[in-house]
Design a protein around this motif. Structure first.
Motif, PDB file in Angstrom:
ATOM      1  N   HIS A  46       0.854  -1.182   0.000  1.00 53.24           N
ATOM      2  CA  HIS A  46       0.000   0.000   0.000  1.00 53.24           C
ATOM      3  C   HIS A  46       0.891   1.234   0.000  1.00 53.24           C
ATOM      4  O   HIS A  46       2.039   1.208   0.436  1.00 53.24           O
ATOM      5  N   SER A  49       3.467   3.433   3.145  1.00 53.52           N
ATOM      6  CA  SER A  49       3.507   2.493   4.254  1.00 53.52           C
ATOM      7  C   SER A  49       4.537   2.919   5.290  1.00 53.52           C
ATOM      8  O   SER A  49       5.643   3.326   4.949  1.00 53.52           O
ATOM      9  N   ILE A  67       1.754   9.029  10.680  1.00 51.78           N
ATOM     10  CA  ILE A  67       0.426   8.605  10.225  1.00 51.78           C
ATOM     11  C   ILE A  67      -0.548   9.783  10.246  1.00 51.78           C
ATOM     12  O   ILE A  67      -1.247  10.044   9.275  1.00 51.78           O
ATOM     13  N   LYS A  73       0.572   5.114   6.332  1.00 49.70           N
ATOM     14  CA  LYS A  73      -0.396   4.107   6.775  1.00 49.70           C
ATOM     15  C   LYS A  73       0.370   2.914   7.318  1.00 49.70           C
ATOM     16  O   LYS A  73       1.513   2.683   6.957  1.00 49.70           O
ATOM     17  N   ILE A  90      -5.976  -1.554   8.031  1.00 45.97           N
ATOM     18  CA  ILE A  90      -4.941  -0.559   7.782  1.00 45.97           C
ATOM     19  C   ILE A  90      -5.203   0.604   8.731  1.00 45.97           C
ATOM     20  O   ILE A  90      -6.338   1.091   8.827  1.00 45.97           O
ATOM     21  N   ASN A  91      -4.190   1.041   9.443  1.00 44.20           N
ATOM     22  CA  ASN A  91      -4.301   2.223  10.305  1.00 44.20           C
ATOM     23  C   ASN A  91      -3.921   3.438   9.462  1.00 44.20           C
ATOM     24  O   ASN A  91      -2.877   3.452   8.820  1.00 44.20           O
ATOM     25  N   ARG A  92      -4.790   4.446   9.473  1.00 49.68           N
ATOM     26  CA  ARG A  92      -4.567   5.616   8.632  1.00 49.68           C
ATOM     27  C   ARG A  92      -5.118   6.855   9.325  1.00 49.68           C
ATOM     28  O   ARG A  92      -5.801   6.762  10.351  1.00 49.68           O
ATOM     29  N   LYS A  93      -4.844   8.006   8.746  1.00 48.69           N
ATOM     30  CA  LYS A  93      -5.330   9.276   9.291  1.00 48.69           C
ATOM     31  C   LYS A  93      -6.819   9.427   8.983  1.00 48.69           C
ATOM     32  O   LYS A  93      -7.279   9.137   7.887  1.00 48.69           O
ATOM     33  N   LYS A 101      -9.136   1.125   9.131  1.00 46.04           N
ATOM     34  CA  LYS A 101      -9.873   0.864   7.890  1.00 46.04           C
ATOM     35  C   LYS A 101      -9.949  -0.657   7.728  1.00 46.04           C
ATOM     36  O   LYS A 101      -8.924  -1.331   7.705  1.00 46.04           O
TER      37      LYS A 101
END
Length: 186
Positions: A46, A49, A67, A73, A90-93, A101
């Protein structure tokens, strides 16, 4: 495997009986074959990353800042595999916070789908609870019915199509037990 590696509890069996392991902040899923043998099973690719920074020594605050403020991510801690699907996060803002997510990969179609967990969409067909285990092809998940009671009962905004599930949510209180949900994607 990585600098400043911390203990990870991300080892789970898939539905075929293989032990899979996802090290913290790594994009690689390993298959642990025996006491002293493992191999790469998957690499989740992704953009932006956090794994791109794996040669650097970063504090958790610096990782969180990357992040939240720089668009990086990180592969989350959830990774479950059945013969047909892979479920992962997936950890994201999201706004000023780090949000999860939820995604699943359809092996036959070779397509990734996002499972939307926002309150304005998930209650129409089903509730997307937290996946906690697999039993063969059956997904085992849970959710706290009281946490979502107001959203479901508030002015009839959302309708649960399963009458039993709707009754459990509407009759829940702060002392209610979590609800276990068993489902299988076809």
């Amino acid at each position: 495997i990585q600098k400043q590696y911390s203990i990870s509890a991300n080892a789970v069996y898939n539905s075929m009986g293989d032990l899979l392991f996802n090290p913290t902040l790594s994009d690689t899923i390993y298959h642990i074959k025996s006491f002293n043998e493992y191999s790469v099973r998957y690499i989740i690719q992704h953009k932006h990353s956090i794994w791109d920074k794996h040669q650097e020594v970063l504090s958790y605050e610096e990782i969180s800042d990357l992040i939240r403020n720089s668009g990086y991510k990180a592969l989350g801690s959830m990774f479950y595999e059945t013969s047909k699907y892979i479920f992962f996060t997936i950890n994201r803002k999201r706004d000023k916070f780090i949000a999860v997510k939820y995604l699943f990969f359809d092996k036959k179609q070779k397509q990734v789908y996002e499972m939307d967990n926002s309150y304005n969409k998930i209650y129409v067909e089903m509730i997307l609870p937290d996946l906690i285990a697999l039993d063969g092809e059956v997904c085992i998940a849970s959710f706290d019915p009281y946490r979502i009671k107001e959203v479901v009962t508030n002015k009839g905004t959302y309708t649960i199509k399963n009458d039993t599930l709707e009754a459990i949510i509407k009759n829940s209180n702060e002392n209610s037990n979590p609800v276990l949900v068993l489902y299988q994607l076809k």
